[in-house]
Design a protein around this motif. Structure first.
Motif, PDB file in Angstrom:
ATOM      1  N   GLU A 146       0.831  -1.210   0.000  1.00 46.38           N
ATOM      2  CA  GLU A 146       0.000   0.000   0.000  1.00 46.38           C
ATOM      3  C   GLU A 146       0.866   1.263   0.000  1.00 46.38           C
ATOM      4  O   GLU A 146       0.538   2.259  -0.652  1.00 46.38           O
ATOM      5  CB  GLU A 146      -0.946   0.006   1.204  1.00 46.38           C
TER       6      GLU A 146
ATOM      7  N   ARG B 173       1.017   4.304  -3.161  1.00 45.59           N
ATOM      8  CA  ARG B 173       0.994   5.764  -3.053  1.00 45.59           C
ATOM      9  C   ARG B 173       2.263   6.396  -3.615  1.00 45.59           C
ATOM     10  O   ARG B 173       2.214   7.464  -4.227  1.00 45.59           O
ATOM     11  CB  ARG B 173       0.774   6.166  -1.598  1.00 45.59           C
TER      12      ARG B 173
ATOM     13  N   HIS C 273      -4.844  10.711  -1.364  1.00 48.50           N
ATOM     14  CA  HIS C 273      -4.836  10.883   0.085  1.00 48.50           C
ATOM     15  C   HIS C 273      -4.458   9.575   0.771  1.00 48.50           C
ATOM     16  O   HIS C 273      -4.603   8.489   0.204  1.00 48.50           O
ATOM     17  CB  HIS C 273      -6.220  11.316   0.581  1.00 48.50           C
ATOM     18  N   ARG C 274      -3.995   9.691   1.986  1.00 44.10           N
ATOM     19  CA  ARG C 274      -3.762   8.517   2.826  1.00 44.10           C
ATOM     20  C   ARG C 274      -5.058   8.267   3.600  1.00 44.10           C
ATOM     21  O   ARG C 274      -5.304   8.875   4.653  1.00 44.10           O
ATOM     22  CB  ARG C 274      -2.587   8.740   3.764  1.00 44.10           C
ATOM     23  N   ASN C 275      -5.904   7.427   3.051  1.00 45.80           N
ATOM     24  CA  ASN C 275      -7.249   7.242   3.600  1.00 45.80           C
ATOM     25  C   ASN C 275      -7.240   6.330   4.821  1.00 45.80           C
ATOM     26  O   ASN C 275      -6.474   5.374   4.903  1.00 45.80           O
ATOM     27  CB  ASN C 275      -8.168   6.626   2.541  1.00 45.80           C
ATOM     28  N   ASP C 276      -8.135   6.637   5.738  1.00 48.00           N
ATOM     29  CA  ASP C 276      -8.418   5.745   6.855  1.00 48.00           C
ATOM     30  C   ASP C 276      -9.448   4.729   6.370  1.00 48.00           C
ATOM     31  O   ASP C 276     -10.603   5.074   6.119  1.00 48.00           O
ATOM     32  CB  ASP C 276      -8.954   6.538   8.038  1.00 48.00           C
ATOM     33  N   GLU C 277      -9.026   3.479   6.193  1.00 43.68           N
ATOM     34  CA  GLU C 277      -9.903   2.463   5.613  1.00 43.68           C
ATOM     35  C   GLU C 277     -10.654   1.665   6.673  1.00 43.68           C
ATOM     36  O   GLU C 277     -11.296   0.665   6.361  1.00 43.68           O
ATOM     37  CB  GLU C 277      -9.081   1.522   4.726  1.00 43.68           C
TER      38      GLU C 277
ATOM     39  N   SER D  74     -13.329   2.202   8.116  1.00 39.72           N
ATOM     40  CA  SER D  74     -14.793   2.226   7.995  1.00 39.72           C
ATOM     41  C   SER D  74     -15.319   1.412   6.815  1.00 39.72           C
ATOM     42  O   SER D  74     -16.531   1.306   6.642  1.00 39.72           O
ATOM     43  CB  SER D  74     -15.270   3.675   7.850  1.00 39.72           C
TER      44      SER D  74
ATOM     45  N   TRP E 163     -21.006   4.322   5.377  1.00 42.35           N
ATOM     46  CA  TRP E 163     -20.919   4.560   3.939  1.00 42.35           C
ATOM     47  C   TRP E 163     -21.847   5.704   3.531  1.00 42.35           C
ATOM     48  O   TRP E 163     -22.955   5.838   4.041  1.00 42.35           O
ATOM     49  CB  TRP E 163     -21.327   3.312   3.153  1.00 42.35           C
TER      50      TRP E 163
END
Length: 519
Positions: free
Chosen positions: A422, A426, A492-496, A498, A505
């Motif tokens: 990951e 990026r 972006h560095r997403n917070d996954e 969720s 969602w």
């Protein structure tokens, strides 16, 4: 931290970054992009206001909540978004493995924008759309030749919808033989697309998944142990996502047929097979092709697409209709048979996608299609050879030639540096490139899946390889550069965290407003 000087072979890239809001946030009450003229008095006198004759039950109680935006603002919005996007028109797009990103001939894009096609309507009488029906009919014939199947429907609007249609045909076939309740199991493989298991499960089937043997092939001994009178069918991609072609596939289909099951083939990615091998000779009863992959129609962010569904003569009566036929003088739409699974979408198919693929096939001819496969395989094996020389990279399972793609692994690099796949995803964006990891679950650890196709030159492949080499060097010498990426991109560095919680969602703007309690 000071960065090392980039190798001159790696592109110096910096993407535009606009911090662009969603279009609903640009709404300003009363702004207009176009003000339509008032209806002429003569027309009003003849047909009325155009609204009074609409039944009240069909009229909206209030206007749709669409954003009101001036024309210039709309133009700026979408151009800015386009500058924040990578794609096959902008970069060497070999990184979307399993999705066959290739060059789309621009003349075909011009064809679909002609008024002759743009103004067609799916409810027109067949006599008024003879040209388009002829294209559907002739593409059907071409697909039969490419696959060995006996009839095609272009109604499914995606590969997953084609898989659902095939699972439905399996159900209908066994029901017609009085074995629908008995045959309740579908067999697939772990490296096939997840939609294979998902669509069969939607049809009520129990899913049995074959895992690979030590060389990466589906375990044939496991197949023998799970096959039974309960087997309804076997669905597989070949080659699977590893790029390994199962040369014993006919043994698999023979075993399933002996048990009374139906064999159906996921050929969404057939780029390494054209003119070389066919579904029929491999023993399959059905297959589908994604026209928006192998046959040079664009993905367009997931649609419009077409999953071209082909079947053997025995299963033709179950196809979703109508189908296009030729009676010797005109093209006609033949109604569904009594045994048909019914429509899987409202109309016959996506005409623009069908036209693109038909034009691409005609421009290449049989020899050209085979050359597509040969170059795709050559490109993939050149890439395979080079990547295995990069520190920290590997390709699990059988060594030797792969077909049109490979699922690689950074496990060694991760173990030695802490940099993950990951992180590398990026960092690749900083060089104007992109790569994809894998379907879940990650059977191959720290995966990345590449598919070069026939569209890319040796220079293109070398640029991609040099970027991976550069990032590997960074991981071993200055890993924080990779971990903190991207530096030059909009990603972006997403917070996954969720992603597995549907309560968080927001698929639409309205859902977002409701869940954030703004309305």
């Amino acid at each position: 931290m000071k960065r090392i000087r980039r190798d001159h072979k790696v592109r110096n890239f910096h993407q535009a970054k606009w911090d662009e809001p969603v279009i609903f946030e640009l709404h300003r009450q009363g702004e207009r992009g176009v003000i339509p003229p008032a209806t002429e008095a003569g027309i009003t006198a003849e047909v009325g206001d155009g609204i009074g004759s609409i039944p009240s039950s069909m009229k909206r109680k209030s206007a749709p909540a669409l954003p009101e935006i001036g024309q210039a603002k709309v133009l700026r919005h979408y151009l800015r978004l386009s500058q924040e996007t990578l794609g096959s028109d902008l970069n060497v797009e070999i990184g979307q493995g399993t999705c066959t990103m290739k060059y789309i001939p621009r003349i075909n894009e011009m064809l679909i924008r002609t008024p002759h096609l743009m103004e067609l309507h799916p409810l027109q009488e067949a006599d008024s759309v003879q040209g388009m029906l002829e294209i559907f009919y002739k593409l059907d014939l071409a697909m039969r030749e490419i696959s060995g199947m006996d009839a095609f429907s272009f109604q499914p609007s995606s590969g997953t919808q084609a898989l659902l249609a095939m699972a439905s045909i399996v159900r209908a076939y066994h029901d017609s033989r009085g074995e629908g309740d008995q045959r309740d199991e579908i067999i697939t493989t772990i490296f096939s697309h997840p939609s294979q298991a998902a669509t069969a499960a939607v049809k009520g089937y129990k899913i049995i998944t074959l895992h690979p043997d030590e060389d990466g092939f589906p375990d044939i001994e496991k197949l023998k142990s799970v096959i039974s009178e309960r087997t309804a069918g076997f669905v597989v991609a070949n080659p699977e996502d590893t790029g390994i072609y199962n040369h014993r596939i006919r043994e698999f289909t023979d075993i399933v047929h002996e048990a009374g099951g139906v064999c159906f083939y996921d050929q969404a990615n057939a780029n390494g097979l054209l003119g070389i091998t066919r579904a029929k000779e491999a023993g399959f009863d059905m297959c589908f092709f994604n026209l928006h992959k192998t046959f040079a129609a664009p993905h367009m962010c997931g649609g419009p697409a077409t999953g071209a569904l082909g079947v053997s003569e025995e299963l033709k009566r179950f196809l979703p209709g109508p189908l296009v036929d030729y009676d010797g003088s005109r093209y006609v739409l033949k109604s569904q048979t009594a045994d048909s699974i019914g429509k899987v979408r409202s109309f016959h198919g996506v005409a623009q996608t069908v036209l693109r693929s038909y034009a691409w096939i005609l421009s290449l001819g049989p020899d050209g299609l085979k050359q597509v496969a040969e170059i795709a395989v050559l490109n993939n094996n050149y890439l395979y050879h080079k990547i295995l020389q990069i520190r920290g990279a590997s390709a699990p399972y059988i060594k030797g030639r792969r077909l049109e793609q490979v699922r690689y692994s950074w496990k060694q690099l991760t173990d030695e540096t802490g940099v993950t796949t990951e992180d590398i995803t990026r960092r690749m964006c900083d060089f104007g490139l992109h790569y994809w990891t894998s379907h879940h679950p990650y059977i191959v650890k720290q995966p990345f899946t590449l598919e070069p196709t026939e569209s890319y030159s040796k220079e293109d492949l070398d640029e991609y390889i040099h970027a991976l080499e550069h990032i590997s060097h960074e991981a071993y010498t200055q890993p924080e550069i990779v971990r903190s990426a991207p530096h030059n991109s909009t990603v972006h560095r997403n917070d996954e965290s969720s992603l597995d919680d549907p309560k968080q969602w927001c698929i639409t703007w309205r859902a977002y407003l409701k869940k954030t309690q703004l309305v």
